[in-house]
Design a protein around this motif. Structure first.
Motif, PDB file in Angstrom:
ATOM      1  N   THR A 293       0.866  -1.171  -0.032  1.00 36.93           N
ATOM      2  CA  THR A 293      -0.040  -0.037   0.069  1.00 36.93           C
ATOM      3  C   THR A 293       0.741   1.199   0.022  1.00 36.93           C
ATOM      4  O   THR A 293       0.488   2.145  -0.466  1.00 36.93           O
ATOM      5  CB  THR A 293      -0.833  -0.045   1.295  1.00 36.93           C
ATOM      6  N   ALA A 294       2.062   1.275   0.769  1.00 36.20           N
ATOM      7  CA  ALA A 294       2.962   2.357   0.579  1.00 36.20           C
ATOM      8  C   ALA A 294       3.471   2.642  -0.583  1.00 36.20           C
ATOM      9  O   ALA A 294       3.616   3.713  -1.131  1.00 36.20           O
ATOM     10  CB  ALA A 294       3.945   2.227   1.841  1.00 36.20           C
ATOM     11  N   LEU A 295       3.422   1.759  -1.460  1.00 36.35           N
ATOM     12  CA  LEU A 295       4.098   1.942  -2.921  1.00 36.35           C
ATOM     13  C   LEU A 295       2.988   2.547  -3.784  1.00 36.35           C
ATOM     14  O   LEU A 295       3.154   3.245  -4.567  1.00 36.35           O
ATOM     15  CB  LEU A 295       4.846   0.735  -3.528  1.00 36.35           C
ATOM     16  N   VAL A 296       1.936   2.029  -3.594  1.00 33.40           N
ATOM     17  CA  VAL A 296       0.649   2.459  -4.305  1.00 33.40           C
ATOM     18  C   VAL A 296       0.550   3.779  -3.874  1.00 33.40           C
ATOM     19  O   VAL A 296       0.185   4.772  -4.709  1.00 33.40           O
ATOM     20  CB  VAL A 296      -0.470   1.471  -4.052  1.00 33.40           C
ATOM     21  N   LEU A 297       0.472   4.165  -2.738  1.00 33.01           N
ATOM     22  CA  LEU A 297       0.198   5.693  -2.265  1.00 33.01           C
ATOM     23  C   LEU A 297       1.514   6.368  -2.879  1.00 33.01           C
ATOM     24  O   LEU A 297       1.059   7.602  -3.368  1.00 33.01           O
ATOM     25  CB  LEU A 297       0.657   5.733  -0.726  1.00 33.01           C
ATOM     26  N   ALA A 298       2.709   5.893  -2.995  1.00 31.98           N
ATOM     27  CA  ALA A 298       3.751   6.782  -3.658  1.00 31.98           C
ATOM     28  C   ALA A 298       3.679   6.915  -4.970  1.00 31.98           C
ATOM     29  O   ALA A 298       3.696   8.146  -5.518  1.00 31.98           O
ATOM     30  CB  ALA A 298       4.919   6.156  -3.443  1.00 31.98           C
ATOM     31  N   ALA A 299       2.870   6.001  -5.742  1.00 27.40           N
ATOM     32  CA  ALA A 299       2.622   5.985  -7.165  1.00 27.40           C
ATOM     33  C   ALA A 299       1.430   7.069  -7.339  1.00 27.40           C
ATOM     34  O   ALA A 299       1.652   8.092  -8.359  1.00 27.40           O
ATOM     35  CB  ALA A 299       2.347   4.702  -7.732  1.00 27.40           C
ATOM     36  N   LEU A 300       0.533   6.996  -6.561  1.00 24.73           N
ATOM     37  CA  LEU A 300      -0.736   8.049  -6.544  1.00 24.73           C
ATOM     38  C   LEU A 300      -0.346   9.364  -6.401  1.00 24.73           C
ATOM     39  O   LEU A 300      -0.597  10.397  -7.354  1.00 24.73           O
ATOM     40  CB  LEU A 300      -1.677   7.466  -5.739  1.00 24.73           C
ATOM     41  N   MET A 301       0.547   9.570  -5.604  1.00 23.66           N
ATOM     42  CA  MET A 301       0.959  10.958  -5.069  1.00 23.66           C
ATOM     43  C   MET A 301       1.780  11.616  -6.158  1.00 23.66           C
ATOM     44  O   MET A 301       1.735  12.693  -6.699  1.00 23.66           O
ATOM     45  CB  MET A 301       1.550  10.891  -3.725  1.00 23.66           C
ATOM     46  N   VAL A 302       2.813  10.690  -6.873  1.00 22.85           N
ATOM     47  CA  VAL A 302       3.495  11.240  -7.836  1.00 22.85           C
ATOM     48  C   VAL A 302       2.797  11.574  -9.024  1.00 22.85           C
ATOM     49  O   VAL A 302       2.952  12.627  -9.660  1.00 22.85           O
ATOM     50  CB  VAL A 302       4.695  10.155  -8.252  1.00 22.85           C
ATOM     51  N   ALA A 303       1.719  10.501  -9.171  1.00 22.35           N
ATOM     52  CA  ALA A 303       0.896  11.002 -10.412  1.00 22.35           C
ATOM     53  C   ALA A 303       0.336  12.397 -10.232  1.00 22.35           C
ATOM     54  O   ALA A 303       0.053  13.052 -11.218  1.00 22.35           O
ATOM     55  CB  ALA A 303       0.044   9.760 -10.854  1.00 22.35           C
ATOM     56  N   LEU A 304      -0.401  12.535  -9.391  1.00 22.81           N
ATOM     57  CA  LEU A 304      -1.055  13.450  -8.929  1.00 22.81           C
ATOM     58  C   LEU A 304      -0.219  14.912  -8.764  1.00 22.81           C
ATOM     59  O   LEU A 304      -0.734  15.920  -9.492  1.00 22.81           O
ATOM     60  CB  LEU A 304      -1.700  13.430  -7.435  1.00 22.81           C
ATOM     61  N   THR A 305       0.844  14.758  -8.621  1.00 18.69           N
ATOM     62  CA  THR A 305       1.854  15.673  -8.180  1.00 18.69           C
ATOM     63  C   THR A 305       2.366  16.470  -9.881  1.00 18.69           C
ATOM     64  O   THR A 305       1.984  17.463 -10.141  1.00 18.69           O
ATOM     65  CB  THR A 305       3.133  15.457  -7.534  1.00 18.69           C
TER      66      THR A 305
ATOM     67  N   VAL B  34       2.640  18.399   1.752  1.00 18.77           N
ATOM     68  CA  VAL B  34       2.052  18.144   3.309  1.00 18.77           C
ATOM     69  C   VAL B  34       1.149  16.862   3.683  1.00 18.77           C
ATOM     70  O   VAL B  34       1.683  16.105   4.305  1.00 18.77           O
ATOM     71  CB  VAL B  34       1.789  19.491   3.809  1.00 18.77           C
ATOM     72  N   VAL B  35       0.302  16.942   2.766  1.00 16.53           N
ATOM     73  CA  VAL B  35      -0.621  15.749   2.707  1.00 16.53           C
ATOM     74  C   VAL B  35       0.185  14.406   2.469  1.00 16.53           C
ATOM     75  O   VAL B  35      -0.122  13.359   3.361  1.00 16.53           O
ATOM     76  CB  VAL B  35      -1.893  15.865   1.943  1.00 16.53           C
ATOM     77  N   TYR B  36       0.915  14.403   1.558  1.00 20.85           N
ATOM     78  CA  TYR B  36       1.738  13.139   1.261  1.00 20.85           C
ATOM     79  C   TYR B  36       2.619  12.934   2.550  1.00 20.85           C
ATOM     80  O   TYR B  36       2.763  11.589   2.586  1.00 20.85           O
ATOM     81  CB  TYR B  36       2.383  13.310  -0.147  1.00 20.85           C
ATOM     82  N   LEU B  37       3.350  13.808   2.868  1.00 24.76           N
ATOM     83  CA  LEU B  37       4.272  13.744   3.753  1.00 24.76           C
ATOM     84  C   LEU B  37       3.654  12.915   5.223  1.00 24.76           C
ATOM     85  O   LEU B  37       4.013  12.056   5.730  1.00 24.76           O
ATOM     86  CB  LEU B  37       4.996  14.795   4.358  1.00 24.76           C
TER      87      LEU B  37
END
Length: 167
Positions: free
Chosen positions: A63-75, A119-122
């Motif tokens: 889930t942590a990697l999925v979160l990272a992928a989603l946040m990078v895409a959103l960014t 800040v949300v991502y962190l």
């Protein structure tokens, strides 16, 4: 319709360019940190948190990697869209006299959202890695709402000014 809108002609201010870079670098830094922390995370991590910040659901550390992928895409989406403010859907009619002021405010709003999202991502990253991110997550969400409200107010003001020059 964006095809009939005036072209963007203003130059992005230095503070906005710096904030965009901070947002992109923030996402990169948080992602690298999450990927490095991944190997030391337990197999099961907290994946959802209640209103008080306590974990109330658990799942795989993937889930942590999925979160990272989603946040990078959103960014990346926010950063690219902020470079093309004429594509946004505005709460007013875009004219030749107000277009540049409205585009500028749209760009600013997206860049502030981009920084708030970091800040949300962190906060999310800290929450899934060590459970200590609820304060950062709350702060990021407050910042995100505040920059959206401020952005909309500034967009409406920009639309009302003479010759499209923000007051």
């Amino acid at each position: 319709m964006t095809n009939s809108r005036p072209a963007r002609t203003y130059r992005t201010s230095l503070p906005v360019r710096i904030l965009r870079a901070i947002g992109l670098l923030g996402a990169l830094t948080i992602t690298i940190w999450l990927v490095l922390a991944y190997r030391t995370m337990p197999q099961t991590i907290a994946t959802h948190f209640g209103p008080g910040g306590a974990a109330d659901d658990y799942g795989s550390k993937v889930t942590a990697l999925v979160l990272a992928a989603l946040m990078v895409a959103l960014t990346l989406f926010l950063a690219v869209l902020s470079l093309r403010p004429s594509m946004l859907n505005y709460p007013t009619v875009i004219t030749k006299t107000n277009a540049q002021a409205i585009y500028r405010e749209g760009e600013r709003m997206l860049v502030l959202a981009l920084v708030s999202m970091q800040v949300v991502y962190l906060g999310l990253g800290r929450s899934v890695s060590d459970g200590a991110g609820s304060a950062l997550l709350a702060l990021g969400l407050v910042l995100l709402v505040a920059c959206m409200v401020l952005g909309i107010v500034r967009l409406v003001r920009a639309a009302r000014t003479d010759e499209g020059v923000a007051a």
